[in-house]
Design a protein around this motif. Structure first.
Motif, mmCIF file in Angstrom:
data_model
loop_
_atom_site.group_PDB
_atom_site.id
_atom_site.type_symbol
_atom_site.label_atom_id
_atom_site.label_comp_id
_atom_site.label_asym_id
_atom_site.label_seq_id
_atom_site.Cartn_x
_atom_site.Cartn_y
_atom_site.Cartn_z
ATOM 1 N N SER A 210 0.813 -1.214 0.000
ATOM 2 C CA SER A 210 0.000 0.000 0.000
ATOM 3 C C SER A 210 0.850 1.271 0.000
ATOM 4 C CB SER A 210 -0.921 0.005 1.231
ATOM 5 O OG SER A 210 -0.168 0.013 2.432
ATOM 6 N N GLN A 211 2.155 1.100 -0.217
ATOM 7 C CA GLN A 211 3.085 2.229 -0.272
ATOM 8 C C GLN A 211 3.014 3.071 1.006
ATOM 9 O OE1 GLN A 211 2.254 4.343 -3.908
ATOM 10 N NE2 GLN A 211 3.175 2.765 -5.192
ATOM 11 N N SER A 212 2.996 2.380 2.125
ATOM 12 C CA SER A 212 2.978 3.029 3.431
ATOM 13 C C SER A 212 4.114 2.468 4.278
ATOM 14 C CB SER A 212 1.630 2.795 4.134
ATOM 15 O OG SER A 212 0.556 3.258 3.356
ATOM 16 N N LYS A 213 4.241 3.028 5.450
ATOM 17 C CA LYS A 213 5.199 2.532 6.425
ATOM 18 C C LYS A 213 4.454 2.092 7.672
ATOM 19 C CE LYS A 213 9.084 5.411 4.925
ATOM 20 N NZ LYS A 213 10.070 6.436 5.346
ATOM 21 N N LEU A 214 4.991 1.073 8.304
ATOM 22 C CA LEU A 214 4.339 0.532 9.496
ATOM 23 C C LEU A 214 4.703 1.364 10.718
ATOM 24 C CD1 LEU A 214 2.457 -1.895 9.679
ATOM 25 C CD2 LEU A 214 4.361 -3.218 10.596
ATOM 26 N N GLY A 215 3.686 1.740 11.486
ATOM 27 C CA GLY A 215 3.909 2.514 12.700
ATOM 28 C C GLY A 215 3.895 1.638 13.943
ATOM 29 N N LYS A 216 3.524 2.245 15.047
ATOM 30 C CA LYS A 216 3.489 1.525 16.321
ATOM 31 C C LYS A 216 2.249 0.644 16.414
ATOM 32 C CE LYS A 216 6.025 5.086 18.906
ATOM 33 N NZ LYS A 216 5.982 6.004 20.066
ATOM 34 N N ILE A 217 2.245 -0.219 17.421
ATOM 35 C CA ILE A 217 1.099 -1.086 17.661
ATOM 36 C C ILE A 217 -0.019 -0.274 18.329
ATOM 37 C CG2 ILE A 217 0.256 -3.059 18.988
ATOM 38 C CD1 ILE A 217 2.938 -4.368 18.633
ATOM 39 N N LYS A 218 -1.201 -0.349 17.771
ATOM 40 C CA LYS A 218 -2.357 0.309 18.368
ATOM 41 C C LYS A 218 -3.009 -0.583 19.417
ATOM 42 C CE LYS A 218 -6.858 2.373 17.316
ATOM 43 N NZ LYS A 218 -7.862 2.664 16.260
ATOM 44 N N SER A 219 -3.178 -1.858 19.089
ATOM 45 C CA SER A 219 -3.769 -2.805 20.035
ATOM 46 C C SER A 219 -3.307 -4.214 19.670
ATOM 47 C CB SER A 219 -5.301 -2.735 20.012
ATOM 48 O OG SER A 219 -5.800 -3.122 18.745
ATOM 49 N N ALA A 220 -3.351 -5.096 20.643
ATOM 50 C CA ALA A 220 -2.935 -6.482 20.415
ATOM 51 C C ALA A 220 -3.731 -7.391 21.337
ATOM 52 C CB ALA A 220 -1.440 -6.645 20.674
ATOM 53 N N SER A 221 -4.069 -8.558 20.819
ATOM 54 C CA SER A 221 -4.785 -9.549 21.629
ATOM 55 C C SER A 221 -4.268 -10.935 21.288
ATOM 56 C CB SER A 221 -6.297 -9.472 21.384
ATOM 57 O OG SER A 221 -6.606 -9.790 20.042
ATOM 58 N N GLN A 222 -4.137 -11.742 22.302
ATOM 59 C CA GLN A 222 -3.654 -13.111 22.128
ATOM 60 C C GLN A 222 -4.833 -14.065 22.196
ATOM 61 O OE1 GLN A 222 -0.508 -14.595 24.859
ATOM 62 N NE2 GLN A 222 -1.828 -16.389 25.060
ATOM 63 N N GLY A 223 -4.973 -14.897 21.182
ATOM 64 C CA GLY A 223 -6.041 -15.882 21.185
ATOM 65 C C GLY A 223 -5.772 -17.017 22.152
ATOM 66 N N GLN A 224 -6.750 -17.857 22.348
ATOM 67 C CA GLN A 224 -6.594 -18.993 23.240
ATOM 68 C C GLN A 224 -5.747 -20.079 22.581
ATOM 69 O OE1 GLN A 224 -10.497 -20.337 24.371
ATOM 70 N NE2 GLN A 224 -10.728 -18.770 25.935
ATOM 71 N N PHE A 225 -4.983 -20.773 23.401
ATOM 72 C CA PHE A 225 -4.218 -21.907 22.919
ATOM 73 C C PHE A 225 -5.146 -23.110 22.753
ATOM 74 C CE2 PHE A 225 -0.678 -19.373 24.220
ATOM 75 C CZ PHE A 225 0.409 -19.843 23.500
ATOM 76 N N SER A 226 -4.939 -23.867 21.707
ATOM 77 C CA SER A 226 -5.709 -25.090 21.493
ATOM 78 C C SER A 226 -4.744 -26.256 21.343
ATOM 79 C CB SER A 226 -6.595 -24.974 20.255
ATOM 80 O OG SER A 226 -5.817 -24.819 19.079
ATOM 81 N N ILE A 227 -5.128 -27.394 21.901
ATOM 82 C CA ILE A 227 -4.329 -28.616 21.802
ATOM 83 C C ILE A 227 -5.234 -29.708 21.241
ATOM 84 C CG2 ILE A 227 -2.916 -30.289 23.026
ATOM 85 C CD1 ILE A 227 -2.399 -28.225 25.170
#
Length: 252
Positions: A210-227
């Motif tokens: 998209s001809q852009s640059k990546l900035g900082k993280i706005k939000s993050a979430s970790q999904g549940q682990f599955s086995i």
């Protein structure tokens, strides 16, 4: 008197000039203030516009691990009309199974003998047909061990029990062999790190396209682990999976 008149005129002119200077000063300050306000508003809208450009990506991490705990129910059944005789037969069967387990390297702590389950076929005769035997007794010895490979070997050696006249019931839905992986906390940090790296790669690719640059993280979430089992044929090999969702700012 002429001197007083001249002095009055000079004073009046000074007052007028002072008023004009004040008015001009106020106008100048107002103009400067409006200019600065415009600059601030423009910059503010610029920041809002820049911060509104985001991309949401997901990073996947999967690993195959060996189960480190197995629960193996060894099921045998006895039928007959004499409970005392059946009890003697159940005891003999249990002792033979225990001797089989110990001779193949399992300790007393790795198995337990459950109380026999007695079914009165006459009392539970819902179909109206007479059962050939009155009692059906189910005996279960439960092996719970961290020696997964050893227990798998014993499962393949059940023919040794059959050679002694002991029939082990297989395929009973109520008594399924269970494999578990109990060391998830040991691999969690590395898996989360890998999932985050994979998400970053996806975000970098999107920014590049998209001809852009990546900035900082706005939000993050970790999904549940599955086995889960890797497949139905090797239930002792588990597939551990986690997905991290991360939102990044984009900038020009």
């Amino acid at each position: 008197m002429e001197m007083n008149a001249k002095e009055g005129c000079d004073t009046s002119r000074c007052k007028c000039v002072g008023r004009l200077i004040c008015v001009w000063g106020a106008a100048l300050l107002l103009a400067v203030g409006l200019t600065l306000l415009g600059i601030f508003i423009r910059n503010g809208f610029g920041r809002i516009s820049a911060n509104s450009r985001v991309v949401t990506v997901r990073g996947l991490c999967e690993r195959e691990v060996q189960a480190n705990k197995v629960t193996w129910p060894i099921v045998s059944k006895q039928v007959g009309n004499d409970l005392a005789q059946i009890y003697t037969s159940v005891e003999a069967t249990n002792q033979a199974v225990i001797a089989f387990l110990k001779s193949n390297g399992l300790s007393d702590k790795e198995f337990s003998v459950n109380a026999p389950k007695v079914q009165d076929m006459q009392a539970d005769n819902y179909g109206g047909q007479q059962a050939p035997y009155r009692y059906n007794v189910t005996s279960v010895i439960v092996v719970t061990s961290s020696q997964v490979d050893k227990v798998n070997e014993l499962m393949n050696k059940q023919s040794q029990l059959m050679a002694q006249g002991i029939a082990i019931v297989a395929g009973d839905y109520n008594y399924q062999t269970l494999y578990e992986f109990t060391e998830l906390n040991k691999i969690k940090p590395d898996m989360v790190a890998d999932a985050t790296k994979n998400a970053r790669k996806a975000a970098d690719k999107f920014a590049e396209d998209s001809q852009s640059k990546l900035g900082k993280i706005k939000s993050a979430s970790q999904g549940q682990f599955s086995i889960e089992d890797r497949d139905q044929y090797t239930p002792y090999i588990k597939k551990v999976r986690v997905v991290s969702t991360i939102e990044y700012y984009l900038k020009d």
